[in-house]
Structures are given as structure tokens and as C-alpha cells.
Design a protein around this motif. Sequence first.
Motif, PDB file in Angstrom:
ATOM      1  N   PRO A 128       0.647  -1.270   0.058  1.00 40.29           N
ATOM      2  CA  PRO A 128       0.114   0.059  -0.123  1.00 40.29           C
ATOM      3  C   PRO A 128       0.876   1.253  -0.030  1.00 40.29           C
ATOM      4  CG  PRO A 128      -0.800  -1.507   1.726  1.00 40.29           C
ATOM      5  CD  PRO A 128       0.359  -2.064   1.123  1.00 40.29           C
ATOM      6  N   LEU A 129       2.125   1.336   0.716  1.00 40.67           N
ATOM      7  CA  LEU A 129       2.779   2.384   0.751  1.00 40.67           C
ATOM      8  C   LEU A 129       3.584   2.696  -0.554  1.00 40.67           C
ATOM      9  CD1 LEU A 129       4.681   1.926   4.194  1.00 40.67           C
ATOM     10  CD2 LEU A 129       2.891   3.592   3.687  1.00 40.67           C
ATOM     11  N   ILE A 130       3.694   1.499  -1.341  1.00 39.73           N
ATOM     12  CA  ILE A 130       4.359   1.727  -2.607  1.00 39.73           C
ATOM     13  C   ILE A 130       3.420   2.221  -3.807  1.00 39.73           C
ATOM     14  CG2 ILE A 130       5.421   0.251  -4.571  1.00 39.73           C
ATOM     15  CD1 ILE A 130       6.458  -1.649  -2.588  1.00 39.73           C
ATOM     16  N   VAL A 131       2.264   1.733  -3.755  1.00 40.80           N
ATOM     17  CA  VAL A 131       1.056   2.046  -4.420  1.00 40.80           C
ATOM     18  C   VAL A 131       0.903   3.602  -4.140  1.00 40.80           C
ATOM     19  CG1 VAL A 131      -1.312   1.981  -4.903  1.00 40.80           C
ATOM     20  CG2 VAL A 131       0.221  -0.102  -4.943  1.00 40.80           C
ATOM     21  N   LYS A 132       0.770   4.295  -2.874  1.00 36.63           N
ATOM     22  CA  LYS A 132       0.446   5.440  -2.510  1.00 36.63           C
ATOM     23  C   LYS A 132       1.492   6.457  -3.197  1.00 36.63           C
ATOM     24  CE  LYS A 132      -0.163   8.355   1.386  1.00 36.63           C
ATOM     25  NZ  LYS A 132      -0.035   8.258   2.887  1.00 36.63           N
ATOM     26  N   HIS A 133       2.886   5.940  -2.953  1.00 38.27           N
ATOM     27  CA  HIS A 133       3.909   6.839  -3.340  1.00 38.27           C
ATOM     28  C   HIS A 133       3.768   6.870  -5.022  1.00 38.27           C
ATOM     29  CE1 HIS A 133       7.885   8.454  -3.937  1.00 38.27           C
ATOM     30  NE2 HIS A 133       8.140   7.533  -4.909  1.00 38.27           N
ATOM     31  N   ILE A 134       3.458   5.764  -5.787  1.00 39.17           N
ATOM     32  CA  ILE A 134       3.427   5.845  -7.335  1.00 39.17           C
ATOM     33  C   ILE A 134       2.239   6.768  -7.669  1.00 39.17           C
ATOM     34  CG2 ILE A 134       2.971   4.421  -9.107  1.00 39.17           C
ATOM     35  CD1 ILE A 134       4.435   2.281  -7.979  1.00 39.17           C
ATOM     36  N   ARG A 135       1.154   6.665  -7.134  1.00 32.22           N
ATOM     37  CA  ARG A 135       0.016   7.514  -7.134  1.00 32.22           C
ATOM     38  C   ARG A 135       0.413   9.227  -7.153  1.00 32.22           C
ATOM     39  NH1 ARG A 135      -5.247   4.265  -5.172  1.00 32.22           N
ATOM     40  NH2 ARG A 135      -5.268   2.765  -6.740  1.00 32.22           N
ATOM     41  N   LYS A 136       0.930   9.247  -6.151  1.00 29.05           N
ATOM     42  CA  LYS A 136       1.451  10.851  -5.694  1.00 29.05           C
ATOM     43  C   LYS A 136       2.164  11.207  -6.899  1.00 29.05           C
ATOM     44  CE  LYS A 136       2.064  11.637  -1.268  1.00 29.05           C
ATOM     45  NZ  LYS A 136       2.637  11.740   0.053  1.00 29.05           N
ATOM     46  N   LYS A 137       3.157  10.524  -7.148  1.00 25.55           N
ATOM     47  CA  LYS A 137       4.044  10.843  -8.260  1.00 25.55           C
ATOM     48  C   LYS A 137       3.340  11.207  -9.553  1.00 25.55           C
ATOM     49  CE  LYS A 137       8.401   9.121  -9.080  1.00 25.55           C
ATOM     50  NZ  LYS A 137       9.280   8.072  -9.250  1.00 25.55           N
ATOM     51  N   GLN A 138       2.380  10.173 -10.134  1.00 27.45           N
ATOM     52  CA  GLN A 138       1.468  10.294 -11.222  1.00 27.45           C
ATOM     53  C   GLN A 138       0.759  11.706 -10.992  1.00 27.45           C
ATOM     54  OE1 GLN A 138      -0.609   6.543 -11.623  1.00 27.45           O
ATOM     55  NE2 GLN A 138       1.060   5.684 -12.702  1.00 27.45           N
ATOM     56  N   LYS A 164       1.107  14.437  -9.381  1.00 26.71           N
ATOM     57  CA  LYS A 164       1.863  15.526  -9.431  1.00 26.71           C
ATOM     58  C   LYS A 164       2.320  15.725 -10.982  1.00 26.71           C
ATOM     59  CE  LYS A 164       4.655  15.636  -5.124  1.00 26.71           C
ATOM     60  NZ  LYS A 164       5.963  15.522  -4.482  1.00 26.71           N
ATOM     61  N   LYS A 165       2.628  14.803 -11.767  1.00 24.87           N
ATOM     62  CA  LYS A 165       3.031  14.908 -13.135  1.00 24.87           C
ATOM     63  C   LYS A 165       1.628  15.230 -13.919  1.00 24.87           C
ATOM     64  CE  LYS A 165       6.460  11.253 -13.900  1.00 24.87           C
ATOM     65  NZ  LYS A 165       6.680   9.989 -14.643  1.00 24.87           N
ATOM     66  N   ALA A 166       0.507  14.797 -13.596  1.00 25.42           N
ATOM     67  CA  ALA A 166      -0.844  15.305 -14.149  1.00 25.42           C
ATOM     68  C   ALA A 166      -0.963  16.630 -13.866  1.00 25.42           C
ATOM     69  CB  ALA A 166      -1.952  14.395 -13.594  1.00 25.42           C
ATOM     70  N   ALA A 167      -0.791  17.163 -12.507  1.00 25.65           N
ATOM     71  CA  ALA A 167      -0.860  18.618 -12.490  1.00 25.65           C
ATOM     72  C   ALA A 167      -0.328  19.462 -13.207  1.00 25.65           C
ATOM     73  CB  ALA A 167      -0.922  18.742 -10.800  1.00 25.65           C
ATOM     74  N   ALA A 168       0.976  18.969 -13.252  1.00 24.08           N
ATOM     75  CA  ALA A 168       1.941  19.848 -13.929  1.00 24.08           C
ATOM     76  C   ALA A 168       1.393  19.973 -15.358  1.00 24.08           C
ATOM     77  CB  ALA A 168       3.437  19.305 -14.173  1.00 24.08           C
ATOM     78  N   ILE A 169       1.024  18.880 -15.982  1.00 19.32           N
ATOM     79  CA  ILE A 169       0.630  18.973 -17.495  1.00 19.32           C
ATOM     80  C   ILE A 169      -0.538  19.997 -17.325  1.00 19.32           C
ATOM     81  CG2 ILE A 169      -0.556  17.453 -19.241  1.00 19.32           C
ATOM     82  CD1 ILE A 169       1.638  15.234 -18.186  1.00 19.32           C
ATOM     83  N   ARG A 170      -1.695  19.647 -16.506  1.00 17.05           N
ATOM     84  CA  ARG A 170      -2.830  20.424 -16.537  1.00 17.05           C
ATOM     85  C   ARG A 170      -2.521  21.826 -16.369  1.00 17.05           C
ATOM     86  NH1 ARG A 170      -4.952  17.270 -12.307  1.00 17.05           N
ATOM     87  NH2 ARG A 170      -5.615  15.264 -13.183  1.00 17.05           N
ATOM     88  N   ALA A 171      -1.668  22.365 -15.296  1.00 22.02           N
ATOM     89  CA  ALA A 171      -1.112  23.555 -15.389  1.00 22.02           C
ATOM     90  C   ALA A 171      -0.526  24.095 -16.668  1.00 22.02           C
ATOM     91  CB  ALA A 171      -0.190  23.761 -14.356  1.00 22.02           C
ATOM     92  N   LYS A 172       0.349  23.377 -17.436  1.00 23.49           N
ATOM     93  CA  LYS A 172       0.909  23.735 -18.611  1.00 23.49           C
ATOM     94  C   LYS A 172      -0.264  23.717 -19.644  1.00 23.49           C
ATOM     95  CE  LYS A 172       5.083  22.361 -19.764  1.00 23.49           C
ATOM     96  NZ  LYS A 172       6.023  21.419 -20.076  1.00 23.49           N
TER      97      LYS A 172
END
Length: 100
Positions: free
Chosen positions: A41-51, A53-61
Motif C-alpha cells: 500500500p505504501l508503494i502504491v501510494k507513492h506511485i500515485r502521488k508521483k503520477q 504531480k505529473k498530471a497536475a503539472a501537465i494540466r497547469a501547462k
Amino acid sequence: MLPLPQLGKSSLASQAFVKGLIQGAIYAGIVIALLFLCLLPLIVKHIRKKQAKKAAAIRAKKSSKVRASQELEMSLKPEEPGKPVVATFSESRILEKQDK
């Protein structure tokens, strides 16, 4: 006479060693599997958090590009001073009469 080597004791010791080695490998596998399942569960949480952040950056751009293009369109169409942007039907008739 010289004592003959006893084959029974050495083979018994090697069997016990091999048995312990196999048992240790099995226990190690179980421990690793349990650790992985607990940490999953911690690994999945970390991966989702990274995704996220990437999605938010793309949306902001994308939103900054859209905002820039909208501002460009707005600057190309200057509003006439003194005229409201949104007017009701009656206001638009009054404004038309004033223009004539």
C-alpha cells in the motif's frame, strides 16, 4: 589398526545441513513475501502521488497555454468603451436608439 572412517555421522550431518538450508530459504521467502505485502500500500501510494504531480503539472501547462490564447483573442477584439458586455433585450434597444 587404524579406525575406519564412519560414513554414518558425516552423511547425517550433511543431511541436517541441507535440511536447515532449505528450511531457511523457505522461511526467508515467506518473510520477504509478508514484507512486500505490508509495504505494497505504501508503494502504491507513492506511485500515485508521483503520477498526480505529473498530471497536475501537465494540466497547469495546458491551462496556461489556453489562458494565453484566450488573452490573445481578447486583445484582438477590443471592447468598445461605455458599452456593457452583457445586456438584456430592453437595454440593447435603448442603446441602439442612443446610437442613432
